[in-house]
Design a protein around this motif. Structure first.
Motif, short mmCIF file in Angstrom:
data_model
loop_
_atom_site.label_atom_id
_atom_site.label_comp_id
_atom_site.label_asym_id
_atom_site.label_seq_id
_atom_site.Cartn_x
_atom_site.Cartn_y
_atom_site.Cartn_z
N SER A 5 -9.35 6.52 -8.32
CA SER A 5 -8.50 5.66 -7.50
C SER A 5 -8.62 4.20 -7.92
O SER A 5 -9.04 3.89 -9.04
N ALA A 6 -8.24 3.28 -7.02
CA ALA A 6 -8.20 1.86 -7.36
C ALA A 6 -8.19 1.04 -6.08
O ALA A 6 -7.90 1.56 -4.99
N PRO A 7 -8.48 -0.27 -6.18
CA PRO A 7 -8.45 -1.14 -4.98
C PRO A 7 -7.02 -1.51 -4.61
O PRO A 7 -6.60 -2.67 -4.74
N VAL A 8 -6.27 -0.52 -4.12
CA VAL A 8 -4.86 -0.74 -3.80
C VAL A 8 -4.67 -0.70 -2.29
O VAL A 8 -5.10 0.23 -1.61
N GLY A 9 -4.02 -1.73 -1.75
CA GLY A 9 -3.81 -1.79 -0.31
C GLY A 9 -5.11 -1.94 0.46
O GLY A 9 -6.18 -2.13 -0.11
N LEU B 140 0.72 1.66 -1.85
CA LEU B 140 0.99 0.26 -1.51
C LEU B 140 2.28 0.14 -0.71
O LEU B 140 2.36 -0.64 0.26
N LEU B 141 3.30 0.90 -1.09
CA LEU B 141 4.56 0.86 -0.35
C LEU B 141 4.37 1.34 1.09
O LEU B 141 4.92 0.74 2.04
N GLY C 217 -5.81 -5.49 -4.79
CA GLY C 217 -6.41 -6.57 -4.02
C GLY C 217 -5.39 -7.38 -3.25
O GLY C 217 -4.28 -6.92 -2.93
N VAL C 218 -5.75 -8.61 -2.98
CA VAL C 218 -4.88 -9.51 -2.20
C VAL C 218 -3.59 -9.81 -2.97
O VAL C 218 -2.51 -9.88 -2.39
N ALA C 219 -3.69 -10.00 -4.29
CA ALA C 219 -2.51 -10.32 -5.09
C ALA C 219 -1.52 -9.16 -5.08
O ALA C 219 -0.30 -9.38 -5.10
N GLY C 220 -2.02 -7.94 -5.05
CA GLY C 220 -1.13 -6.78 -5.06
C GLY C 220 -0.46 -6.54 -3.72
O GLY C 220 0.68 -6.07 -3.66
N ALA C 221 -1.16 -6.86 -2.64
CA ALA C 221 -0.60 -6.66 -1.30
C ALA C 221 0.63 -7.54 -1.12
O ALA C 221 0.57 -8.75 -1.21
#
Length: 547
Positions: A324-328, A389-390, A476-480
């Motif tokens: 996985s990944a640090p998404v959302g 994320l969506l 992270g924050v940038a992706g949110a």
């Protein structure tokens, strides 16, 4: 040495180990060498021609995948094909529709400093691959060793490849030369593993990337990356190797597995700092020395979960892998917990990292909501992460299709999505993605070019996954909230689609598609006639096969 069944040339005599026999001098500069020396390989004297063998070449581009695979197995490639079948399992429909798999490995090599790339394959394939590579921003020459039926079946092609590699192996210009067999040379058993591992200090890496063995171009990136990791791992086991350009990290590192938006590693590094960790190199790397740093990590983060062969090399190096990944919000919380546990980080530091970043991510998601039903599909390998994320942004995602296979490293994402009622389709075919649009009638379709085309013909806004979604930060924050702008802008175009649909009606569809001088007339009787003829011909062929 065993002689390959279809490969009867003087391969054994071509293998040299005496350094005195290795002549790699060249007066050309790097660019000229990569252009001229790879094509000059055909100028050497040819071995005696086996006239009967030249008549036996039936493995051109017209041969089917099954025939080429059978030929490759009989020509000594069964071991590598079996490994590909295990690493990259296909779906129930054989494999997804995608571009030539070798495009993925080609891009990896073309992005690396001091690396030359040579292709061995049919001219049409090489042309298409180089054209596409330059279209996507490659600024360096792709070497090509041409062949014909004679050189292919007599063994001369391997001699040509070997000569090209020796001429190109100039340590002033290159650290590494990558030579890739495409479908026809692989099917014919061209043995790249018989090339020297090193020539005058230049590493030589040969790989087979046939379309009948590697399902997608994304997985071909794994093929080459793993081959380079294996080479680098063995170098490191022999003694000291080059340090990264910026020196070794003072903190234990987390290697990031899978291509991503350039800002994402920076954001991930910020999230790792409270844990006492740092983001390491991204694999595929941009230069050889980064491979050593990638192996010199505390843990591997499988951001893209299909890099099976790379993970095997990290396992051999004694490194753990986290999926996985640090998404959302939820993904980041679970990922920080998993990374912390894998690196034996104390509980206080893990909690500190969560407390620092999770509220900011939640606020960023809330500030840019998405209110729409969206289907997601693609072949990059990050489709499940985008869907997560969506959903955390407020979207309803009933379907996610990915050309990548199901692996243990994507299980956290699959479980989270299915708990939200999402249908996850691994090894999705174009037909799967089309059916999802027909079934769910989304407000927005995110997918490959043909998926986008289908959606727009139905007056549904659509976004191309690779160029418009992958080209944004996700973590992270940038992706949110990073997807909200492009997604909401596309959704706002629904009124324009409705207006065009109302204006044009059914003009230009089906038999009436295109530009006409006269009004097209449908002829269903003709279609029915030809349908019956095709069915009759198919029955006749089947009956003949049973005799």
């Amino acid at each position: 040495m065993n002689v390959m069944p279809r490969y009867s040339g003087p391969i054994g005599e071509s293998i040299v180990s005496d350094p005195a026999e290795v002549d790699v001098a060249t007066e050309a500069d790097g660019a000229a060498a990569s252009t001229d020396s790879t094509k000059a390989a055909t100028d050497s004297a040819a071995p005696a021609i086996n006239a009967a063998a030249t008549k036996a070449d039936g493995l051109g581009c017209h041969a089917g995948a099954a025939e080429m695979k059978a030929a490759a197995e009989s020509a000594g490639k069964s071991e590598i094909l079996e490994r590909y079948a295990q690493d990259y399992p296909k779906g129930p429909h054989d494999q997804p529709q995608s571009m030539c798999p070798a495009f993925g490995s080609l891009r990896v090599g073309l992005r690396m400093r001091r690396t030359a790339t040579i292709l061995s394959g049919s001219a049409c394939c090489v042309y298409g691959l180089t054209f596409t590579s330059h279209f996507y921003g490659a600024r360096r020459t792709v070497g090509y060793v041409p062949f014909n039926s004679e050189t292919l079946v007599t063994g001369k092609l391997f001699e040509d490849i070997r000569e090209a590699v020796f001429k190109l192996a100039d340590p002033e210009h290159y650290d590494t030369i990558i030579i890739t067999n495409l479908c026809v040379p692989t099917a014919s058993g061209v043995p790249l593993d018989l090339l020297p591992n090193e020539i005058n200090g230049v590493r030589i890496i040969g790989i087979d990337v046939p379309g009948f063995g590697v399902p997608t171009h994304a997985e071909a990136k794994d093929v080459l990356s793993a081959a380079m990791l294996e080479y680098a791992r063995k170098e490191a086991e022999q003694g000291p190797v080059q340090a990264p350009r910026g020196g070794r990290s003072e903190r234990p590192t987390v290697t990031l597995l899978g291509e991503m938006f350039p800002a994402d590693p920076v954001g991930i590094n910020m999230m790792l700092e409270p844990l006492g960790l740092a983001a390491g190199p991204v694999v595929p790397t941009r230069e050889w020395r980064e491979l050593y740093a990638a192996l010199d990590c505390q843990v591997v983060a499988a951001i893209h979960p299909f890099y099976t062969a790379c993970i095997r090399q990290f396992d051999l190096a004694g490194r753990k892998t986290v999926g996985s990944a640090p998404v959302g919000h939820d993904g980041t919380e679970a990922w920080l917990e998993a990374i912390g546990a894998a690196c034996n980080v104390e509980r206080a530091k893990i909690d500190a990292a969560k407390n620092r970043f999770l509220p900011a991510i939640k606020a960023a998601l809330a500030a840019k909501p998405i209110d729409a039903r969206i289907t997601v599909s693609g072949y990059e390998g990050s489709e499940l992460l985008v869907a997560r994320l969506l959903i955390e942004s407020g979207a309803r995602v009933p379907y996610v299709g990915t050309a990548a296979p199901r692996t243990q490293w994507s299980e956290p994402d699959r479980e989270w999505l299915e708990a939200k009622g999402v249908r996850v389709q691994y090894r999705a075919s174009l037909q799967h993605d089309y059916a999802a649009i027909d079934e769910f009638k989304p407000d927005l379709a995110i997918g490959t070019t043909p998926v986008v085309q289908k959606a727009k013909t139905m007056a549904i806004p659509a976004l191309y996954f690779t160029n418009l979604i992958s080209a944004r930060p996700l973590f992270g924050v940038a992706g949110a909230g990073s997807l909200a702008q492009v997604v909401n802008a596309a959704l706002a175009n629904q009124a324009r689609f409705d207006e065009m649909k109302e204006f044009f009606g059914e003009v230009g569809q089906g038999y009436a598609a295109g530009v006409w001088e006269d009004t097209p007339k449908d002829n269903p009787a003709f279609r029915e006639k030809y349908r019956k003829q095709i069915e009759a011909a198919a029955k006749k062929r089947k009956a003949e096969e049973m005799i």
